[in-house]
Design a protein around this motif. Structure first.
Motif, short mmCIF file in Angstrom:
data_model
loop_
_atom_site.label_atom_id
_atom_site.label_comp_id
_atom_site.label_asym_id
_atom_site.label_seq_id
_atom_site.Cartn_x
_atom_site.Cartn_y
_atom_site.Cartn_z
N ASP A 25 41.82 20.02 59.14
CA ASP A 25 41.11 21.27 58.88
C ASP A 25 39.61 21.06 58.73
O ASP A 25 38.94 21.69 57.90
N LYS A 26 39.08 20.16 59.52
CA LYS A 26 37.64 19.89 59.52
C LYS A 26 37.06 20.24 60.88
O LYS A 26 37.77 20.26 61.89
N ASP B 154 46.46 14.07 52.73
CA ASP B 154 46.58 14.47 54.14
C ASP B 154 47.55 13.62 54.95
O ASP B 154 47.75 13.90 56.12
N TYR B 155 48.12 12.59 54.33
CA TYR B 155 48.97 11.71 55.13
C TYR B 155 50.19 12.45 55.67
O TYR B 155 50.72 12.12 56.73
N GLN B 156 50.65 13.49 54.93
CA GLN B 156 51.78 14.27 55.42
C GLN B 156 51.42 14.99 56.71
O GLN B 156 52.25 15.13 57.62
N ASN B 157 50.17 15.45 56.80
CA ASN B 157 49.71 16.09 58.05
C ASN B 157 49.77 15.13 59.23
O ASN B 157 50.10 15.49 60.34
N ILE B 158 49.40 13.87 58.95
CA ILE B 158 49.41 12.85 60.00
C ILE B 158 50.84 12.57 60.45
O ILE B 158 51.14 12.52 61.66
N ILE B 159 51.73 12.39 59.48
CA ILE B 159 53.14 12.13 59.82
C ILE B 159 53.73 13.30 60.59
O ILE B 159 54.46 13.12 61.59
N GLU B 160 53.41 14.52 60.14
CA GLU B 160 53.91 15.72 60.83
C GLU B 160 53.36 15.79 62.25
O GLU B 160 54.07 16.18 63.18
N PHE B 161 52.09 15.38 62.42
CA PHE B 161 51.46 15.44 63.74
C PHE B 161 52.18 14.50 64.72
O PHE B 161 52.37 14.86 65.90
N TYR B 162 52.59 13.33 64.25
CA TYR B 162 53.19 12.34 65.14
C TYR B 162 54.71 12.48 65.29
O TYR B 162 55.33 11.67 65.96
N LYS B 163 55.30 13.49 64.65
CA LYS B 163 56.75 13.70 64.80
C LYS B 163 57.07 14.24 66.19
O LYS B 163 56.33 15.03 66.75
#
Length: 334
Positions: free
Chosen positions: A223-224, A325-334
């Motif tokens: 979100d940047k 934000d690590y959850q966002n990263i994990i979600e992105f790579y799912k």
């Protein structure tokens, strides 16, 4: 024409015979070295090859000057030098003074000890280099087929050097199979040069800039403000071990991030290199989120996340906190 004059000091007579044979054919050297230049002319010389054997306390320049003077007193004309080989010419074939021949024979008799010691030292050194090359493998060294060749090039280089040292021992022992080892050395030298050139070419051609797509992590995930106009491409590399993408981005507010995606041919290789990557952060504060996810604090400014999934593992580094934000990263790579 050019000719390779690669002779060991024990082969000074072979060098002498080569120069005399070429002179008979009308070819005389105009530039002496390992690779010498010959020009065809009408002159015919009788070449004589001497060995510069100096005492340890004598300066090299003085030893060479005295050596040449000694031969010129015997009516030899100085022609040039190749390392320890000092080349002279005469108008007619002339034998070497007996005391000089005795000095050469005594010097060459000690050759076995020196070259064997040299060979043993290179063996230990090559084992040391092999340990460094084989045990310190990092994923960055396997991103392209070219980088793999370059990574293992020192092993090939040291094998070539060892064959060269073995060749010196064989000559010192006056064994008849020296030419075979010499040919092997030349072959290994050519292979080493080809591998080095091929490695550089492949390393360049296997790295590509590719326009961004939705599979590449950007600042927008956090979100940047994103700056895709300034950073429109990501890096792509491929080898027979791994495919990799990497992307760097910085916005006008000073937020920056760097991400990598390593895709291996098997989960075993993924686990191997994931563990090696983790070891590089042994001395860094770490938060173990689960067995596949680790968050590191490299310094006061940067956070780094390592995340493994099947045959992928991901590296994300940013100058802002990734703890939330690590959850966002994990979600992105799912």
């Amino acid at each position: 024409m050019y000719k390779l004059l690669d002779y060991d000091i024990t082969e000074y007579k072979q060098l002498e015979n080569t120069l005399n044979e070429l002179s008979k054919q009308g070819y005389n050297p105009t530039s002496l070295g390992k690779i010498s230049r010959f020009e065809k002319n009408e002159k015919h010389y009788y070449f004589h090859v001497g060995l510069l054997i100096k005492k340890p306390a004598t300066p090299k320049r003085k030893a060479l000057h005295d050596f040449i003077n000694e031969y010129e007193k015997q009516m030899f004309d100085y022609y040039g030098k190749i390392g320890k080989f000092i080349i002279f010419t005469t108008d007619n074939k002339r034998a070497l003074p007996k005391e000089r021949q005795k000095e050469i024979d005594e010097y060459l008799s000690t050759r076995k000890i020196s070259v064997t010691t040299y060979f043993v030292l290179w063996i230990f050194f090559s084992f040391f280099v092999a340990q460094l090359v084989l045990q310190k493998n990092q994923i960055q060294e396997f991103l392209t087929n070219g980088s793999i060749l370059i990574h293992y090039l020192p092993l090939l280089l040291f094998a070539t050097i060892l064959i060269r040292c073995l060749y010196k021992i064989v000559l010192a022992c006056q064994k008849s199979f020296g030419k075979i080892i010499k040919h092997i050395f030349y072959a290994m030298t050519i292979v080493t040069c080809v591998v080095a050139i091929l490695g550089c070419i492949l390393d360049i051609t296997d790295r590509k800039d590719i326009p961004l797509n939705q599979n590449i992590l950007t600042l927008q995930t956090f979100d940047k403000e994103t700056n895709l106009k300034k950073y429109p491409n990501y890096k792509y590399t491929k080898s027979f071990i791994v495919e990799s993408t990497s992307y760097f981005e910085e916005n006008n507010q000073g937020n920056l991030m760097y991400s990598k995606d390593y895709c291996f041919k098997s989960t075993d290789k993924t686990n191997t290199f994931f563990k090696r990557y983790l070891k590089t952060y042994d001395d860094v504060p770490v938060i173990k989120i689960d067995k596949n996810t680790y968050l590191f604090k490299l310094d006061t400014s940067y956070d780094t996340l390592l995340y493994k999934k099947e045959n992928h593992f991901y590296f994300v580094s940013a100058n802002f906190s990734l703890k939330n934000d690590y959850q966002n990263i994990i979600e992105f790579y799912k």
